[in-house]
Write a protein that holds these residues in place. Structure first.
Motif, short mmCIF file in Angstrom:
data_model
loop_
_atom_site.label_atom_id
_atom_site.label_comp_id
_atom_site.label_asym_id
_atom_site.label_seq_id
_atom_site.Cartn_x
_atom_site.Cartn_y
_atom_site.Cartn_z
N ILE A 275 10.10 3.99 11.13
CA ILE A 275 11.31 4.26 10.34
C ILE A 275 10.88 4.77 8.97
CG2 ILE A 275 13.34 3.27 9.23
CD1 ILE A 275 13.72 1.48 11.59
N TYR A 276 11.32 5.98 8.67
CA TYR A 276 10.95 6.68 7.45
C TYR A 276 12.04 6.42 6.41
CZ TYR A 276 9.47 10.79 4.65
OH TYR A 276 9.02 11.65 3.66
N ALA A 277 11.73 5.55 5.44
CA ALA A 277 12.73 5.15 4.44
C ALA A 277 12.10 5.18 3.05
CB ALA A 277 13.27 3.76 4.76
N VAL A 278 11.53 6.32 2.70
CA VAL A 278 10.73 6.43 1.47
C VAL A 278 11.57 6.58 0.20
CG1 VAL A 278 8.74 7.34 2.70
CG2 VAL A 278 10.44 8.93 1.77
N GLY B 278 3.52 17.31 8.13
CA GLY B 278 3.86 18.39 9.06
C GLY B 278 5.17 18.20 9.80
N LEU B 279 6.04 17.36 9.27
CA LEU B 279 7.34 17.12 9.90
C LEU B 279 8.39 18.06 9.31
CD1 LEU B 279 7.21 13.22 9.82
CD2 LEU B 279 6.87 14.70 11.82
N SER B 280 9.42 18.33 10.07
CA SER B 280 10.46 19.26 9.62
C SER B 280 11.32 18.62 8.54
CB SER B 280 11.36 19.66 10.80
OG SER B 280 10.63 20.36 11.77
N THR B 281 11.53 19.37 7.45
CA THR B 281 12.34 18.89 6.34
C THR B 281 13.32 19.98 5.90
OG1 THR B 281 10.83 19.69 4.62
CG2 THR B 281 10.41 17.48 5.51
N ASP B 282 14.31 19.56 5.13
CA ASP B 282 15.18 20.55 4.50
C ASP B 282 14.49 21.04 3.22
OD1 ASP B 282 15.56 18.50 2.66
OD2 ASP B 282 17.71 18.32 2.97
N ALA B 283 15.15 21.91 2.46
CA ALA B 283 14.52 22.50 1.27
C ALA B 283 14.07 21.45 0.25
CB ALA B 283 15.47 23.51 0.64
N PRO B 284 14.86 20.41 -0.05
CA PRO B 284 14.39 19.40 -1.00
C PRO B 284 13.30 18.48 -0.46
CG PRO B 284 16.80 19.48 -0.92
CD PRO B 284 16.29 20.23 0.27
N GLY B 285 13.04 18.52 0.85
CA GLY B 285 11.99 17.69 1.43
C GLY B 285 12.46 16.49 2.21
N PHE C 42 17.60 14.00 -8.57
CA PHE C 42 16.63 13.18 -7.86
C PHE C 42 15.84 14.07 -6.90
CE2 PHE C 42 19.86 9.98 -8.90
CZ PHE C 42 19.05 9.02 -9.49
N GLY C 43 14.61 13.68 -6.64
CA GLY C 43 13.80 14.35 -5.64
C GLY C 43 13.28 13.33 -4.65
N VAL C 44 12.76 13.79 -3.53
CA VAL C 44 12.23 12.87 -2.53
C VAL C 44 10.72 13.04 -2.42
CG1 VAL C 44 14.37 12.82 -1.21
CG2 VAL C 44 12.63 14.51 -0.63
N PRO C 45 10.00 11.98 -2.04
CA PRO C 45 8.55 12.10 -1.84
C PRO C 45 8.22 13.16 -0.79
CG PRO C 45 9.22 9.80 -1.87
CD PRO C 45 10.48 10.61 -1.81
N ASN C 46 7.04 13.75 -0.90
CA ASN C 46 6.67 14.83 0.02
C ASN C 46 5.86 14.35 1.21
OD1 ASN C 46 4.22 14.26 -1.17
ND2 ASN C 46 3.85 16.34 -1.93
N LEU C 47 5.99 13.07 1.56
CA LEU C 47 5.23 12.51 2.68
C LEU C 47 5.52 13.25 3.99
CD1 LEU C 47 3.34 10.39 3.91
CD2 LEU C 47 5.32 8.85 4.08
N ASP D 54 0.86 -1.18 0.00
CA ASP D 54 0.00 0.00 0.00
C ASP D 54 0.90 1.23 0.00
OD1 ASP D 54 -2.26 1.67 0.16
OD2 ASP D 54 -3.25 0.31 1.58
N THR D 55 0.31 2.39 -0.17
CA THR D 55 1.05 3.64 -0.17
C THR D 55 0.70 4.46 1.07
OG1 THR D 55 1.11 3.71 -2.58
CG2 THR D 55 1.48 5.80 -1.42
N ALA D 56 1.71 4.89 1.79
CA ALA D 56 1.48 5.77 2.95
C ALA D 56 1.19 7.18 2.43
CB ALA D 56 2.71 5.78 3.85
#
Length: 401
Positions: free
Chosen positions: A99-102, A242-249, A232-237, A73-75
């Protein structure tokens, strides 16, 4: 902590599988892996799927521990306050630790026409979309590969070896990571395969049409099939949650890979930015970050303080078709050195590494907690970078106080 502990891993790539397998060393930990696909994607072979020499897919039973529950499934969102993951099908999965490993995927090209007419290949689905387009194109059709990192170089080489007419547009330097000596070796091997390499300041793509690629110096290249490998880009999950991310996400964490927002959320792989000093997006980093994320969770369950990161990136390995390649050695802080191995030996090393990664995943499944990196293989300079970064931040604070 007493009783059973539920740990959920989001993402079934190299980092996620490593983490999930390592977590099974405790009988009182229930591990659930959420992944949108029912099979493991051997991403470092996707360029081979483009060229038709490998399907880049492995059954999870071959790399995932029997004790890990796989949820296909997709989170769509992480409810940190409620400690649950909301799924695309409408269900939820509760956790004690997450564990966030997207992982990562294609970045927005930001070039007119690229989204409409170019084919990204960062994911299995993107390559599967490209394959019939290549199959339908005449053997003599012009193919343009945009981006001269490892993915672009490997894809151009695979297609050229298969008899395609390939132009590799660098947008700057060929193989930016490589040492100049290694770069010259790669350029020669690409030339031997018949790849036309366009590099330098005028080789930046400014627009893509259905049958052309336009460059910043005014050149217009005929292109029946345009393949986009730049960035490359990262998913925006994390952003959506509402979690803290850097500029690329990428999820912002401390040096134990723990989220700066929530001690029950730990991250690994391409989508993590520890101390705002992220590692190069790579399988090499993922197979080290995954076990460390698991160890952080296991330490918290045991009531111990997690250890800070201690890993190193010591090489970059690039295949140049099936019969050549380059193994570019690097210092432990991920800076390329003069030493490299190229040609047929380079190809053999790359294949050995590709097979070895799957072996590592399977071995961690059978013997969780194994395969720890030795102290001598770890980067001692990261601590200096962190100290310098903290010093700069303190100086900025004092100036603005």
């Amino acid at each position: 902590m007493t009783g059973n502990t539920d740990v959920v891993v989001i993402g079934g790539g190299y980092a996620g599988v490593m983490a999930a397998n390592r977590l099974t060393q405790r009988d009182d930990v229930t591990v659930t892996l959420i992944n949108p696909r029912p099979a493991f994607v051997d991403r470092i072979r996707l360029h081979q799927l483009v060229g038709g020499s490998n399907d880049a897919v492995v059954d999870y039973k071959d790399v995932l521990a029997d004790g890990v529950r796989l949820v296909v499934d997709t989170a769509t969102r992480i409810d940190a306050a409620g400690r649950s993951v909301i799924l695309a099908t409408g269900g939820t999965v509760d956790y004690d630790y997450l564990i966030y490993a997207v992982g990562s995927g294609s970045a927005d090209p930001g070039v007119p026409g690229a989204a409409e007419f170019a084919y990204p290949i960062a994911t299995l689905e993107e390559v599967q979309r490209l394959r019939p387009v290549l199959d339908a194109a005449p053997a003599t059709a012009a193919v343009t590969v945009v981006g001269a990192g490892p993915t672009g170089i490997e894809t151009a080489a695979e297609l050229a070896e298969a008899g395609r007419t390939v132009t590799l547009v660098c947008g700057g330097v060929l193989g930016p990571y490589l040492h100049p000596r290694g770069r010259r070796s790669v350029a020669k091997q690409l030339a031997d395969l018949g790849v036309t390499v366009l590099d330098g300041p005028g080789a930046t793509v400014t627009a893509v049409t259905r049958d052309t690629v336009q460059l910043s110096d005014g050149r217009e290249l005929p292109s029946t099939v345009t393949i986009w490998t730049a960035g490359f880009g990262v998913p925006n999950l994390a952003v959506r949650s509402g979690l803290s991310t850097d500029a690329p996400g990428r999820l912002r964490t401390d040096e134990t890979l723990t989220s700066v927002d929530d001690m029950r959320i730990v991250a690994a792989g391409d989508a993590v930015a520890p101390s705002d000093l992220p590692f190069r997006m790579s399988c090499q980093a993922a197979v080290q970050l995954g076990p460390h994320a698991a160890d952080t969770v296991l330490s918290r369950i045991a009531g111990r303080h997690p250890a800070p990161l201690a890993l190193a990136l010591v090489a970059e390995c690039i295949s140049l078709g099936r019969r050549a390649g380059i193994f570019q050695l690097a210092h432990r802080n991920d800076v390329a050195m003069r030493l490299y191995i190229s040609g047929r030996p380079g190809a053999k090393i790359k294949e050995f590494i590709c097979q070895g990664i799957l072996w590592q995943l399977a071995y961690q499944a059978r013997k969780p907690g194994s395969l720890n990196w030795p102290a001598w293989a770890k980067d001692a300079k990261r601590r200096q970078l962190l100290q310098a970064k903290r010093g700069e931040a303190l100086a900025t604070t004092e100036r603005t106080a």
